[in-house]
Design a protein around this motif. Structure first.
Motif, PDB file in Angstrom:
ATOM      1  N   GLY A  20     -36.616 -79.440 124.773  1.00  0.00           N
ATOM      2  CA  GLY A  20     -37.286 -78.544 123.836  1.00  0.00           C
ATOM      3  C   GLY A  20     -36.582 -78.405 122.503  1.00  0.00           C
ATOM      4  O   GLY A  20     -36.974 -77.590 121.670  1.00  0.00           O
ATOM      5  N   GLY A  21     -35.522 -79.206 122.286  1.00  0.00           N
ATOM      6  CA  GLY A  21     -34.804 -79.132 121.015  1.00  0.00           C
ATOM      7  C   GLY A  21     -34.102 -77.811 120.789  1.00  0.00           C
ATOM      8  O   GLY A  21     -33.750 -77.469 119.666  1.00  0.00           O
ATOM      9  N   ALA A  22     -33.871 -77.051 121.870  1.00  0.00           N
ATOM     10  CA  ALA A  22     -33.255 -75.737 121.740  1.00  0.00           C
ATOM     11  C   ALA A  22     -31.745 -75.852 121.824  1.00  0.00           C
ATOM     12  O   ALA A  22     -31.195 -76.277 122.847  1.00  0.00           O
ATOM     13  CB  ALA A  22     -33.769 -74.802 122.828  1.00  0.00           C
ATOM     14  N   GLY A  23     -31.046 -75.478 120.748  1.00  0.00           N
ATOM     15  CA  GLY A  23     -29.592 -75.529 120.751  1.00  0.00           C
ATOM     16  C   GLY A  23     -29.091 -76.942 120.939  1.00  0.00           C
ATOM     17  O   GLY A  23     -29.684 -77.907 120.492  1.00  0.00           O
ATOM     18  N   GLY A  24     -27.976 -77.075 121.631  1.00  0.00           N
ATOM     19  CA  GLY A  24     -27.442 -78.398 121.920  1.00  0.00           C
ATOM     20  C   GLY A  24     -26.791 -79.036 120.713  1.00  0.00           C
ATOM     21  O   GLY A  24     -26.781 -78.500 119.614  1.00  0.00           O
ATOM     22  N   ALA A  25     -26.223 -80.236 120.942  1.00  0.00           N
ATOM     23  CA  ALA A  25     -25.528 -80.961 119.882  1.00  0.00           C
ATOM     24  C   ALA A  25     -26.140 -82.335 119.713  1.00  0.00           C
ATOM     25  O   ALA A  25     -26.300 -83.065 120.680  1.00  0.00           O
ATOM     26  CB  ALA A  25     -24.040 -81.079 120.213  1.00  0.00           C
ATOM     27  N   VAL A  26     -26.490 -82.703 118.489  1.00  0.00           N
ATOM     28  CA  VAL A  26     -27.070 -84.024 118.218  1.00  0.00           C
ATOM     29  C   VAL A  26     -26.339 -84.748 117.093  1.00  0.00           C
ATOM     30  O   VAL A  26     -26.580 -85.927 116.865  1.00  0.00           O
ATOM     31  CB  VAL A  26     -28.575 -83.924 117.872  1.00  0.00           C
ATOM     32  N   VAL A  27     -25.440 -84.060 116.396  1.00  0.00           N
ATOM     33  CA  VAL A  27     -24.712 -84.690 115.296  1.00  0.00           C
ATOM     34  C   VAL A  27     -23.563 -85.520 115.861  1.00  0.00           C
ATOM     35  O   VAL A  27     -22.716 -85.009 116.590  1.00  0.00           O
ATOM     36  CB  VAL A  27     -24.173 -83.639 114.306  1.00  0.00           C
ATOM     37  N   ASP A  28     -23.545 -86.791 115.520  1.00  0.00           N
ATOM     38  CA  ASP A  28     -22.464 -87.691 115.907  1.00  0.00           C
ATOM     39  C   ASP A  28     -21.348 -87.514 114.881  1.00  0.00           C
ATOM     40  O   ASP A  28     -21.436 -87.994 113.753  1.00  0.00           O
ATOM     41  CB  ASP A  28     -22.981 -89.136 115.917  1.00  0.00           C
ATOM     42  N   ARG A  29     -20.283 -86.825 115.269  1.00  0.00           N
ATOM     43  CA  ARG A  29     -19.205 -86.517 114.327  1.00  0.00           C
ATOM     44  C   ARG A  29     -18.527 -87.783 113.809  1.00  0.00           C
ATOM     45  O   ARG A  29     -18.097 -87.834 112.651  1.00  0.00           O
ATOM     46  CB  ARG A  29     -18.179 -85.609 115.004  1.00  0.00           C
ATOM     47  N   GLY A  30     -18.432 -88.794 114.662  1.00  0.00           N
ATOM     48  CA  GLY A  30     -17.844 -90.050 114.219  1.00  0.00           C
ATOM     49  C   GLY A  30     -18.670 -90.696 113.128  1.00  0.00           C
ATOM     50  O   GLY A  30     -18.141 -91.153 112.103  1.00  0.00           O
ATOM     51  N   LEU A  31     -19.981 -90.741 113.323  1.00  0.00           N
ATOM     52  CA  LEU A  31     -20.877 -91.289 112.310  1.00  0.00           C
ATOM     53  C   LEU A  31     -20.851 -90.431 111.058  1.00  0.00           C
ATOM     54  O   LEU A  31     -20.895 -90.955 109.934  1.00  0.00           O
ATOM     55  CB  LEU A  31     -22.301 -91.380 112.865  1.00  0.00           C
ATOM     56  N   TRP A  32     -20.770 -89.125 111.234  1.00  0.00           N
ATOM     57  CA  TRP A  32     -20.727 -88.203 110.089  1.00  0.00           C
ATOM     58  C   TRP A  32     -19.529 -88.521 109.195  1.00  0.00           C
ATOM     59  O   TRP A  32     -19.642 -88.558 107.964  1.00  0.00           O
ATOM     60  CB  TRP A  32     -20.649 -86.764 110.594  1.00  0.00           C
ATOM     61  N   ARG A  33     -18.374 -88.769 109.836  1.00  0.00           N
ATOM     62  CA  ARG A  33     -17.180 -89.119 109.058  1.00  0.00           C
ATOM     63  C   ARG A  33     -17.330 -90.491 108.396  1.00  0.00           C
ATOM     64  O   ARG A  33     -16.869 -90.694 107.268  1.00  0.00           O
ATOM     65  CB  ARG A  33     -15.939 -89.083 109.961  1.00  0.00           C
ATOM     66  N   GLU A  34     -17.980 -91.429 109.094  1.00  0.00           N
ATOM     67  CA  GLU A  34     -18.219 -92.743 108.497  1.00  0.00           C
ATOM     68  C   GLU A  34     -19.108 -92.623 107.267  1.00  0.00           C
ATOM     69  O   GLU A  34     -18.891 -93.308 106.256  1.00  0.00           O
ATOM     70  CB  GLU A  34     -18.861 -93.678 109.522  1.00  0.00           C
ATOM     71  N   LEU A  35     -20.111 -91.763 107.345  1.00  0.00           N
ATOM     72  CA  LEU A  35     -20.967 -91.532 106.181  1.00  0.00           C
ATOM     73  C   LEU A  35     -20.161 -90.948 105.031  1.00  0.00           C
ATOM     74  O   LEU A  35     -20.354 -91.309 103.859  1.00  0.00           O
ATOM     75  CB  LEU A  35     -22.119 -90.595 106.554  1.00  0.00           C
ATOM     76  N   GLY A  36     -19.248 -90.037 105.375  1.00  0.00           N
ATOM     77  CA  GLY A  36     -18.388 -89.465 104.343  1.00  0.00           C
ATOM     78  C   GLY A  36     -17.505 -90.512 103.695  1.00  0.00           C
ATOM     79  O   GLY A  36     -17.356 -90.544 102.468  1.00  0.00           O
ATOM     80  N   GLU A  37     -16.929 -91.389 104.513  1.00  0.00           N
ATOM     81  CA  GLU A  37     -16.080 -92.454 103.984  1.00  0.00           C
ATOM     82  C   GLU A  37     -16.872 -93.418 103.100  1.00  0.00           C
ATOM     83  O   GLU A  37     -16.339 -93.982 102.141  1.00  0.00           O
ATOM     84  CB  GLU A  37     -15.432 -93.216 105.139  1.00  0.00           C
ATOM     85  N   ALA A  38     -18.150 -93.607 103.422  1.00  0.00           N
ATOM     86  CA  ALA A  38     -19.005 -94.506 102.642  1.00  0.00           C
ATOM     87  C   ALA A  38     -19.514 -93.854 101.362  1.00  0.00           C
ATOM     88  O   ALA A  38     -20.186 -94.511 100.555  1.00  0.00           O
ATOM     89  CB  ALA A  38     -20.187 -94.967 103.494  1.00  0.00           C
ATOM     90  N   GLY A  39     -19.214 -92.566 101.171  1.00  0.00           N
ATOM     91  CA  GLY A  39     -19.626 -91.874  99.950  1.00  0.00           C
ATOM     92  C   GLY A  39     -20.991 -91.227 100.017  1.00  0.00           C
ATOM     93  O   GLY A  39     -21.534 -90.803  98.994  1.00  0.00           O
ATOM     94  N   PHE A  40     -21.548 -91.116 101.225  1.00  0.00           N
ATOM     95  CA  PHE A  40     -22.888 -90.537 101.372  1.00  0.00           C
ATOM     96  C   PHE A  40     -22.924 -89.103 100.845  1.00  0.00           C
ATOM     97  O   PHE A  40     -23.851 -88.718 100.134  1.00  0.00           O
ATOM     98  CB  PHE A  40     -23.290 -90.566 102.850  1.00  0.00           C
ATOM     99  N   PHE A  41     -21.932 -88.316 101.192  1.00  0.00           N
ATOM    100  CA  PHE A  41     -21.936 -86.901 100.805  1.00  0.00           C
ATOM    101  C   PHE A  41     -21.307 -86.664  99.426  1.00  0.00           C
ATOM    102  O   PHE A  41     -21.648 -85.693  98.745  1.00  0.00           O
ATOM    103  CB  PHE A  41     -21.213 -86.071 101.864  1.00  0.00           C
ATOM    104  N   SER A  42     -20.395 -87.526  99.017  1.00  0.00           N
ATOM    105  CA  SER A  42     -19.711 -87.343  97.727  1.00  0.00           C
ATOM    106  C   SER A  42     -20.334 -88.178  96.624  1.00  0.00           C
ATOM    107  O   SER A  42     -19.741 -88.343  95.554  1.00  0.00           O
ATOM    108  CB  SER A  42     -18.227 -87.719  97.868  1.00  0.00           C
ATOM    109  N   LEU A  43     -21.530 -88.698  96.856  1.00  0.00           N
ATOM    110  CA  LEU A  43     -22.161 -89.631  95.921  1.00  0.00           C
ATOM    111  C   LEU A  43     -22.266 -89.068  94.514  1.00  0.00           C
ATOM    112  O   LEU A  43     -22.074 -89.777  93.528  1.00  0.00           O
ATOM    113  CB  LEU A  43     -23.556 -90.002  96.441  1.00  0.00           C
ATOM    114  N   ARG A  44     -22.584 -87.774  94.402  1.00  0.00           N
ATOM    115  CA  ARG A  44     -22.801 -87.187  93.072  1.00  0.00           C
ATOM    116  C   ARG A  44     -21.603 -86.399  92.561  1.00  0.00           C
ATOM    117  O   ARG A  44     -21.677 -85.809  91.487  1.00  0.00           O
ATOM    118  CB  ARG A  44     -24.048 -86.298  93.103  1.00  0.00           C
TER     119      ARG A  44
END
Length: 310
Positions: free
Chosen positions: A39-63
């Motif tokens: 039911g999509g209630a609570g729980g965890a779906v964010v992959d922290r490893g991927l999140w950090r990889e996105l950060g390293e690739a400049g996804f969040f710091s792009l601007r």
């Protein structure tokens, strides 16, 4: 004004697509859906490893400016990146974390997950996984709530502001429109591919006029939305951003519905990805700026312009 993509912009988009295809392809998507809470209630779906990889690739710091450790690009480039994330159905509070870069420690590098009060009422997405809420002090208490999208867990929080933080609202609406655009373009691809593979009466269903019309209408809506989103990214005008969000929401929701129809009974099965695009599009349509809010902003602008011309 030239709206054509530069070579660097095309390379950026291709690089992000390759990154996501290798790190969050269909197998990873289906695995995340299978392990998501009922039911999509609570729980965890964010992959922290991927999140950090996105950060390293400049996804969040792009601007962020290069002087602050960022990439130093602008909204047009961010739109291209978020379009690819929408195409891949990448889960998580991507927009809020991107907007929090330079404001919330760890957001730019992807070591922090930041959500926002970007849904109406007391609902907050990803609250149980967030390290911070954009524009808020501390994390409000909350309890899991049912979500139509298995990869967008919702929480009901009495402390939720109910409106997106105003300093980030225009950029948040535009980047959400880019996510919707990516999903709309992907459903066009899914529909066309299935129409060419599925056969009835000895020929592909794509040969039938009704199916051709559905696919053509999907493409038109997606391309109109693409034009509006890209133009709004260049101008940064609030009314143009509202129009882009309105068009992208329509392209994503109606495109997913038409894609379901092209797939027929197969489209309604859990194994197909079409329903995931529709469910995510429904949620995004309520984030940062709803259709009603966009229409009101556009009506106000048009009324003011009409008054000035009299």
């Amino acid at each position: 004004m030239d709206f054509r993509l530069t070579r660097d912009q095309r390379d950026l988009r291709a690089g992000v697509r390759d990154l996501l295809a290798g790190r969050y392809g269909r197998d990873a998507l289906r695995s995340a859906v299978s392990s998501a809470p009922a039911g999509g209630a609570g729980g965890a779906v964010v992959d922290r490893g991927l999140w950090r990889e996105l950060g390293e690739a400049g996804f969040f710091s792009l601007r962020l400016p290069e002087s602050e450790g960022g990439v130093g690009l602008g909204l047009p480039e961010a739109v291209l990146v978020f379009e690819e994330a929408g195409r891949a159905l990448l889960p998580g509070p991507l927009v809020a974390t991107h907007l929090a870069a330079g404001v919330v420690p760890g957001a730019a590098s992807g070591s922090a997950v930041v959500t926002a009060f970007d849904l109406g009422g007391p609902l907050v997405a990803y609250l149980g996984e967030a390290d911070a809420v954009l524009g808020a002090t501390g994390l409000p208490a909350g309890e899991p709530a049912a979500s139509v999208d298995p990869l967008t867990p919702l929480w009901k929080s009495p402390g939720a502001a109910g409106v997106p933080p105003s300093p980030y609202r225009e950029a948040g609406a535009l980047l959400t429109a880019a996510l919707q655009l990516g999903s709309a373009l992907r459903t066009v691809e899914l529909a066309v591919r299935y129409a060419g593979e599925r056969e009835q009466f000895g020929q592909p269903v794509g040969a039938f006029q009704a199916v051709k019309h559905l696919c053509a209408e999907m493409l038109v809506r997606a391309e109109v939305a693409r034009t509006a989103v890209y133009a709004a990214a260049v101008t940064g005008d609030a009314a143009e951003i509202a129009a882009a969000k309105l068009l992208a929401d329509e392209a994503a929701v109606r495109g997913a519905r038409d894609c379901l129809q092209v797939h027929g009974g197969m489209g309604f099965t859990w194994e197909a990805d079409v329903h995931l695009h529709l469910k995510r599009a429904w949620v995004r349509a309520e984030q940062w700026r709803t259709a009603r809010e966009a229409e009101e902003l556009l009506a106000t602008r048009l009324t003011a312009e009409a008054g000035c011309s009299e």
